[in-house]
Design a protein around this motif. Structure first.
Motif, mmCIF file in Angstrom:
data_model
loop_
_atom_site.group_PDB
_atom_site.id
_atom_site.type_symbol
_atom_site.label_atom_id
_atom_site.label_comp_id
_atom_site.label_asym_id
_atom_site.label_seq_id
_atom_site.Cartn_x
_atom_site.Cartn_y
_atom_site.Cartn_z
ATOM 1 N N GLU A 15 -5.071 -3.049 -1.542
ATOM 2 C CA GLU A 15 -4.662 -3.985 -0.808
ATOM 3 C C GLU A 15 -6.057 -4.170 -0.515
ATOM 4 O O GLU A 15 -5.855 -4.864 -0.356
ATOM 5 C CB GLU A 15 -3.345 -3.204 -0.279
ATOM 6 N N GLN A 16 -6.585 -2.824 0.478
ATOM 7 C CA GLN A 16 -8.110 -3.336 0.491
ATOM 8 C C GLN A 16 -8.394 -4.374 -0.271
ATOM 9 O O GLN A 16 -9.619 -5.130 0.019
ATOM 10 C CB GLN A 16 -8.941 -1.988 1.537
ATOM 11 N N ARG A 17 -9.010 -3.704 -1.643
ATOM 12 C CA ARG A 17 -9.185 -4.946 -2.231
ATOM 13 C C ARG A 17 -9.271 -6.690 -2.362
ATOM 14 O O ARG A 17 -9.175 -6.997 -2.968
ATOM 15 C CB ARG A 17 -9.461 -3.682 -3.947
ATOM 16 N N GLN A 18 -7.703 -6.274 -2.704
ATOM 17 C CA GLN A 18 -7.226 -7.557 -2.679
ATOM 18 C C GLN A 18 -7.104 -8.363 -1.153
ATOM 19 O O GLN A 18 -7.956 -9.690 -0.819
ATOM 20 C CB GLN A 18 -5.451 -7.715 -2.415
ATOM 21 N N ALA A 19 -7.317 -7.886 -0.047
ATOM 22 C CA ALA A 19 -8.254 -8.677 1.507
ATOM 23 C C ALA A 19 -9.235 -9.047 1.218
ATOM 24 O O ALA A 19 -9.543 -9.837 1.627
ATOM 25 C CB ALA A 19 -7.611 -7.663 2.288
ATOM 26 N N ARG A 20 -9.900 -8.161 0.491
ATOM 27 C CA ARG A 20 -11.039 -8.130 0.686
ATOM 28 C C ARG A 20 -11.418 -9.581 -0.759
ATOM 29 O O ARG A 20 -12.923 -10.103 -0.321
ATOM 30 C CB ARG A 20 -11.937 -6.846 -0.076
ATOM 31 N N ASP A 21 -11.293 -9.933 -1.711
ATOM 32 C CA ASP A 21 -11.042 -10.832 -2.101
ATOM 33 C C ASP A 21 -10.732 -11.671 -2.183
ATOM 34 O O ASP A 21 -11.169 -12.976 -2.230
ATOM 35 C CB ASP A 21 -10.874 -10.433 -4.147
ATOM 36 N N ALA A 22 -10.199 -11.902 -1.224
ATOM 37 C CA ALA A 22 -9.306 -13.285 -0.750
ATOM 38 C C ALA A 22 -9.733 -13.708 0.197
ATOM 39 O O ALA A 22 -10.300 -14.581 -0.035
ATOM 40 C CB ALA A 22 -7.641 -12.974 0.198
ATOM 41 N N THR A 23 -10.602 -12.921 1.421
ATOM 42 C CA THR A 23 -11.683 -13.758 2.454
ATOM 43 C C THR A 23 -12.899 -13.754 1.716
ATOM 44 O O THR A 23 -13.361 -15.480 1.822
ATOM 45 C CB THR A 23 -12.103 -12.312 3.003
ATOM 46 N N ARG A 24 -13.606 -12.750 0.547
ATOM 47 C CA ARG A 24 -14.473 -13.873 -0.158
ATOM 48 C C ARG A 24 -14.352 -14.858 -1.223
ATOM 49 O O ARG A 24 -15.527 -16.116 -0.953
ATOM 50 C CB ARG A 24 -15.453 -12.423 -0.999
ATOM 51 N N ARG A 25 -12.791 -14.982 -1.943
ATOM 52 C CA ARG A 25 -12.886 -16.548 -1.837
ATOM 53 C C ARG A 25 -13.265 -17.381 -0.634
ATOM 54 O O ARG A 25 -13.574 -18.678 -0.996
ATOM 55 C CB ARG A 25 -11.097 -16.359 -2.493
#
Length: 63
Positions: A15-25
């Protein structure tokens, strides 16, 4: 030589990885939009200045 293990990061949860990736995108897309906007403004200004220079030259003024 001893290795300092207190500095190691804990692995991210999915979940943290998905949130980080979404923010970066989102940040990357914003940066690209800002860059494209700046490029459009730059070239519009360049064309305006070129048109003004050509008009002065056509009017017979020295550069």
């Amino acid at each position: 030589m001893t290795e300092d293990i207190s500095y190691r990061r804990k692995p991210l949860t999915p979940e943290q990885r998905q949130a980080r990736d979404a923010t970066r995108r989102i940040e990357a897309e914003k940066a690209l939009r800002d860059h494209e906007e700046a490029q459009k403004a730059f070239y519009a200004n360049k064309e305006r200045l070129k048109a003004e220079r050509l008009a002065r030259q056509a009017a017979g003024e020295k550069p």
